[in-house]
Motif scaffolding. Structure first.
Motif, PDB file in Angstrom:
ATOM      1  N   UNK A  26      12.146   2.126  -1.912  1.00 34.93           N
ATOM      2  CA  UNK A  26      10.823   2.231  -1.177  1.00 34.93           C
ATOM      3  C   UNK A  26       9.953   2.775  -2.082  1.00 34.93           C
ATOM      4  N   UNK A  27      10.247   3.575  -2.942  1.00 37.46           N
ATOM      5  CA  UNK A  27       9.121   3.979  -3.857  1.00 37.46           C
ATOM      6  C   UNK A  27       8.616   2.896  -4.722  1.00 37.46           C
ATOM      7  N   UNK A  28       9.642   2.038  -5.239  1.00 33.18           N
ATOM      8  CA  UNK A  28       9.093   1.088  -6.086  1.00 33.18           C
ATOM      9  C   UNK A  28       8.228   0.106  -5.344  1.00 33.18           C
ATOM     10  N   UNK A  29       8.722  -0.156  -4.189  1.00 32.30           N
ATOM     11  CA  UNK A  29       7.780  -1.100  -3.436  1.00 32.30           C
ATOM     12  C   UNK A  29       6.476  -0.484  -3.104  1.00 32.30           C
ATOM     13  N   UNK A  30       6.335   0.637  -3.050  1.00 29.97           N
ATOM     14  CA  UNK A  30       4.955   1.406  -2.906  1.00 29.97           C
ATOM     15  C   UNK A  30       4.140   1.516  -4.028  1.00 29.97           C
ATOM     16  N   UNK A  90       1.889  -3.180   8.577  1.00 31.55           N
ATOM     17  CA  UNK A  90       1.762  -3.109   6.998  1.00 31.55           C
ATOM     18  C   UNK A  90       2.463  -2.388   6.420  1.00 31.55           C
ATOM     19  N   UNK A  91       3.689  -1.753   7.140  1.00 27.51           N
ATOM     20  CA  UNK A  91       4.407  -0.814   6.422  1.00 27.51           C
ATOM     21  C   UNK A  91       4.990  -1.400   4.993  1.00 27.51           C
ATOM     22  N   UNK A  92       4.873  -0.376   4.055  1.00 27.02           N
ATOM     23  CA  UNK A  92       5.529  -0.896   2.862  1.00 27.02           C
ATOM     24  C   UNK A  92       7.133  -1.195   2.955  1.00 27.02           C
ATOM     25  N   UNK A  93       7.799  -0.076   3.602  1.00 24.63           N
ATOM     26  CA  UNK A  93       9.009  -0.283   3.740  1.00 24.63           C
ATOM     27  C   UNK A  93       9.472   0.559   5.066  1.00 24.63           C
TER      28      UNK A  93
END
Length: 173
Positions: A114-118, A97-100
């Motif tokens: 990646x920041x936006x996904x998180x 379940x990693x964000x990216x």
């Protein structure tokens, strides 16, 4: 509201590059940096960050070992972005379940994505079901399930039992 972040990588240059990109991305507060998996566990426990940029291959305890240790110690999991030079771990990263998953050398746009996904996942919130499913997937991926069957065969029996089970594995359940 700025996200708190920790960077963990055994390579100083990689930590420096990622820190530079995160600072320039804005709305990120780097609260700590670590150089191995054991430091990662302690830093995450101490700082309770929103986001961790975690290398996969590190001495002692790898990135997946960090997640397992945090779960074993019942430490709340932050959002994880695996930051590594190896693309072969991508599937496993998403299984836990990693964000990216970003590759070295880091690209400014990919780090921003990646920041936006998180941020989106944090704002949406993570229910207990999501955490439970991530744990189950991680445990299943680490221990292959095996089954053993004992069959008592009468002496003189010439019927090929092994062949039957080899062609119909569903009958073994």
């Amino acid at each position: 509201m700025p996200l708190s972040a920790i960077i963990v990588d055994d390579e100083q240059l990689a930590r420096d590059e990622l820190a530079y990109l995160l600072k320039n991305a804005g709305d990120i507060n780097i609260v700590a940096q670590g150089k191995n998996g054991l430091e990662a566990v302690n830093l995450i426990k101490e700082h309770n960050p929103d986001l961790v940029f975690l290398d996969v291959q590190m001495p002692g305890l790898d990135g997946f070992g960090v997640i397992k240790k945090l779960l074993d110690r019942k430490v709340p999991l932050p959002k994880i972005v695996f930051a590594t030079a190896f693309d072969q771990y991508a599937v496993k990263a998403f299984e836990v379940n990693a964000v990216d998953y970003i590759l070295k050398p880091f690209d400014k746009r990919r780090v921003a994505q990646s920041i936006e996904k998180a941020r989106a996942k944090i704002e949406a919130g993570a229910g207990p079901e999501e955490k439970f499913e991530a744990l189950v997937r991680m445990l299943e991926s680490q221990k292959p399930q095996t089954a053993k069957i004992l069959i008592k065969v009468q002496e003189g029996c010439s019927w090929p039992i092994r062949k039957m089970f080899a062609t119909r594995p569903s009958t073994m359940a």
